[in-house]
Design a protein around this motif. Structure first.
Motif, PDB file in Angstrom:
ATOM      1  N   HIS A  65     -34.592 -18.496   4.378  1.00  0.00           N
ATOM      2  CA  HIS A  65     -35.895 -17.984   3.915  1.00  0.00           C
ATOM      3  C   HIS A  65     -36.749 -17.583   5.116  1.00  0.00           C
ATOM      4  O   HIS A  65     -37.258 -18.431   5.847  1.00  0.00           O
ATOM      5  CB  HIS A  65     -36.612 -19.077   3.105  1.00  0.00           C
ATOM      6  CG  HIS A  65     -37.850 -18.599   2.424  1.00  0.00           C
ATOM      7  ND1 HIS A  65     -38.013 -18.623   1.046  1.00  0.00           N
ATOM      8  CD2 HIS A  65     -39.012 -18.072   2.896  1.00  0.00           C
ATOM      9  CE1 HIS A  65     -39.198 -18.137   0.727  1.00  0.00           C
ATOM     10  NE2 HIS A  65     -39.831 -17.804   1.836  1.00  0.00           N
ATOM     11  N   HIS A  67     -39.453 -14.081   6.532  1.00  0.00           N
ATOM     12  CA  HIS A  67     -40.126 -12.818   6.175  1.00  0.00           C
ATOM     13  C   HIS A  67     -40.110 -11.925   7.405  1.00  0.00           C
ATOM     14  O   HIS A  67     -41.030 -11.981   8.228  1.00  0.00           O
ATOM     15  CB  HIS A  67     -41.571 -13.079   5.733  1.00  0.00           C
ATOM     16  CG  HIS A  67     -41.694 -13.862   4.461  1.00  0.00           C
ATOM     17  ND1 HIS A  67     -42.024 -13.277   3.247  1.00  0.00           N
ATOM     18  CD2 HIS A  67     -41.521 -15.181   4.203  1.00  0.00           C
ATOM     19  CE1 HIS A  67     -42.047 -14.218   2.307  1.00  0.00           C
ATOM     20  NE2 HIS A  67     -41.742 -15.385   2.861  1.00  0.00           N
ATOM     21  N   HIS A 218     -40.462 -16.960  -4.931  1.00  0.00           N
ATOM     22  CA  HIS A 218     -41.515 -17.826  -4.403  1.00  0.00           C
ATOM     23  C   HIS A 218     -42.128 -18.482  -5.637  1.00  0.00           C
ATOM     24  O   HIS A 218     -42.635 -17.797  -6.526  1.00  0.00           O
ATOM     25  CB  HIS A 218     -42.573 -16.995  -3.678  1.00  0.00           C
ATOM     26  CG  HIS A 218     -42.195 -16.629  -2.288  1.00  0.00           C
ATOM     27  ND1 HIS A 218     -41.101 -15.876  -1.998  1.00  0.00           N
ATOM     28  CD2 HIS A 218     -42.784 -16.937  -1.096  1.00  0.00           C
ATOM     29  CE1 HIS A 218     -41.024 -15.728  -0.679  1.00  0.00           C
ATOM     30  NE2 HIS A 218     -42.025 -16.363  -0.112  1.00  0.00           N
ATOM     31  N   HIS A 250     -40.169 -22.716  -1.856  1.00  0.00           N
ATOM     32  CA  HIS A 250     -41.467 -23.371  -1.617  1.00  0.00           C
ATOM     33  C   HIS A 250     -41.701 -24.532  -2.591  1.00  0.00           C
ATOM     34  O   HIS A 250     -41.712 -25.682  -2.181  1.00  0.00           O
ATOM     35  CB  HIS A 250     -42.637 -22.376  -1.646  1.00  0.00           C
ATOM     36  CG  HIS A 250     -42.617 -21.395  -0.521  1.00  0.00           C
ATOM     37  ND1 HIS A 250     -42.929 -21.744   0.759  1.00  0.00           N
ATOM     38  CD2 HIS A 250     -42.305 -20.069  -0.486  1.00  0.00           C
ATOM     39  CE1 HIS A 250     -42.824 -20.672   1.554  1.00  0.00           C
ATOM     40  NE2 HIS A 250     -42.423 -19.650   0.813  1.00  0.00           N
ATOM     41  N   ASP A 317     -39.388 -19.517   7.173  1.00  0.00           N
ATOM     42  CA  ASP A 317     -40.427 -18.778   6.454  1.00  0.00           C
ATOM     43  C   ASP A 317     -41.104 -17.747   7.360  1.00  0.00           C
ATOM     44  O   ASP A 317     -40.650 -16.622   7.424  1.00  0.00           O
ATOM     45  CB  ASP A 317     -41.451 -19.738   5.844  1.00  0.00           C
ATOM     46  CG  ASP A 317     -42.195 -19.119   4.667  1.00  0.00           C
ATOM     47  OD1 ASP A 317     -41.763 -18.078   4.166  1.00  0.00           O
ATOM     48  OD2 ASP A 317     -43.217 -19.692   4.239  1.00  0.00           O
TER      49      ASP A 317
HETATM   50 FE   FE2 Z   1     -41.996 -17.417   1.888  1.00  0.00          FE
END
Ligand code: FE2
Length: 446
Positions: A65, A67, A218, A250, A317
């Motif tokens: 995970h 971004h 998410h 999450h 993340d």
């Molecule tokens: Fe995220």
């Protein structure tokens, strides 16, 4: 032979090691043989011979995970001064107006280089598709092709500003899938109403099923104990048959659920087969912001879910973006932070945290036979200068060698400190505890 690694300690998964040292032979990019190591036997001829001296040989780190489209944008156009998820989304909404293909390709590639150098060879990135141009998605698809020789990249069509609550949200999701997204995302807790959140999950499951894709939402990334979309996600995964192909990321609201509801939910999660991804960096920073003291940790129920047999992995993340201004993409830093954040401080639990950035994370991505140290599988592995997964997490070691498809793609030469202690000659310090007995040394063997 293309490569031979002699005298390595094999991580067999779940933070455990084989009892005896092994020799791994590589041919044509695949693991040809795994043999018991005979120190006296002359080495076979090979292109590359690596003497491991008992170092830990493990399948690569897996990033479940991240971004990459938002990475390295912290402070642009302004800093997230409240430290909340919501101001982070507002900052990003302003920044994404100036996205270009070159901008995204450059930042994403830079973070992937950091990760590959640290032994991450499989990555799942979320990509914001609440942008009519879908420029970030196209850019990440280009990056996916460029890095394929070294690492795998999965792209999640992630509706940062909602599916039901964003203009044309459903069409943008479908278009992202048409343009090559690998995984369908969602963000039900961000939708305007509870009903919109449920509708968004139904839409995402139908889209994933129709396209034959995995799903990673998410889900419940909020401290509100009333945010309970994970039960909807799990029920849809169970009823649709998507099961382990679905992931809830999450789920921080679970850190606020009461005992009775948590007990009931654990049973549903276990039956559904879904994966959960906990992101300790971002959520330790973002959650609890509206609390007085005592402040909640705001993480999902990692220990309890592991005990219930649910697959849980740790993700990084955000890397230097509006939600987390720090980070280098280092998976062992993620694991160590997770150990403390989720109370995984028992010796077996520390080893489990290693598994949460390796084989457990590989299950989230559905890597199957493309991952793991077995004959016939791709020769992609790390040689860590550690005697166990516990030791690797404790000393935060970097891989001595990162091998992808039989080729060394990164090396981290040993860099011990040189200490001059009063009355003694200068000596190297590498934080290895050499005094015996070391009670944890045998942990996880066999
Ligand atoms: Fe995220």
């Amino acid at each position: 032979m293309q490569m031979i690694v002699r005298g390595a300690r094999l991580h067999t998964g779940d933070g455990r090691c084989a009892p005896d040292l092994v020799e791994v032979r590589v041919e044509a990019g695949r693991i040809a043989r795994i043999l018991s190591y005979d120190a006296g036997a002359p080495p076979q001829p090979a292109g590359t011979v690596v003497e491991a001296h008992g170092a830990l040989l493990t399948a690569p780190f897996v990033e479940p995970h991240i971004h990459l489209d938002t990475a390295l944008t912290a402070g642009e156009p302004r800093w997230n001064t409240s430290g909340t998820l919501w101001e982070g989304i507002a900052c990003w909404s302003e920044r994404k107006r100036s996205l270009t293909r070159e901008d995204v390709v450059g930042r994403a590639t830079e973070v992937l280089r950091w990760q590959a150098a640290q032994g991450v060879l499989h990555v799942r990135t979320h990509c914001d598709v609440t942008d009519p141009s879908l420029v970030a998605l196209d850019a990440l698809a280009e990056v996916r092709d460029r890095v394929r020789e070294v690492m795998d990249l999965q792209i999640v069509a992630f509706p940062q500003e909602g599916i039901e609550s964003f203009p044309d949200g459903r069409r943008l999701m479908a278009e992202a899938v048409r343009r090559g997204a690998d995984v369908v995302g969602a963000i039900p807790h961000f939708e305007d109403t509870r009903e919109d959140g449920v509708a968004s999950l139904h839409f995402a499951f139908e889209l994933a099923e129709r396209a034959g894709l995995r799903l990673d939402a998410h889900c419940d990334e909020i401290d509100d104990e009333q945010s309970r979309f994970v039960e909807v996600l799990a029920a849809l995964a169970l009823r649709s048959g998507l099961g382990e192909r679905a992931t809830a990321s999450h789920t921080t609201a679970m850190g606020s659920y009461n005992g009775a509801y948590s007990y009931k939910l654990a049973r549903l999660l276990s039956r559904s087969g879904i994966n959960l991804v906990c992101n300790p960096f971002a959520n330790l920073g973002l959650q609890g912001r509206f609390d007085g003291y005592p402040k909640r940790r705001g993480l999902t129920q990692v220990r309890e879910l592991l005990a219930a047999g649910v697959n849980v992995a740790f993700g990084h993340d955000d890397v230097m973006d509006p939600w987390n201004a720090l980070g280098t993409g280092n998976p062992l830093q993620t694991a160590l932070t997770g150990v403390y954040a989720a109370h995984l401080t028992g010796t077996r639990e520390v080893a489990a945290a290693f598994s949460m950035v390796t084989d457990r994370a590989a299950r989230v991505l559905g890597l199957g036979d493309a991952y793991g140290i077995e004959e016939g599988r791709p020769a992609s592995f790390l040689l860590l200068p550690a005697d166990s997964p516990f030791d690797a997490v404790r000393r935060q070691v970097r891989p001595r060698y990162v091998v992808s498809h039989g080729r060394v793609v990164a090396e981290n030469p040993p860099a011990p400190a040189l200490l001059t202690w009063p009355g003694e000659p200068a000596e190297q310090v590498d934080f290895v505890r050499r005094r015996d007995p070391a009670p944890w040394r045998e942990l996880g063997r066999g």
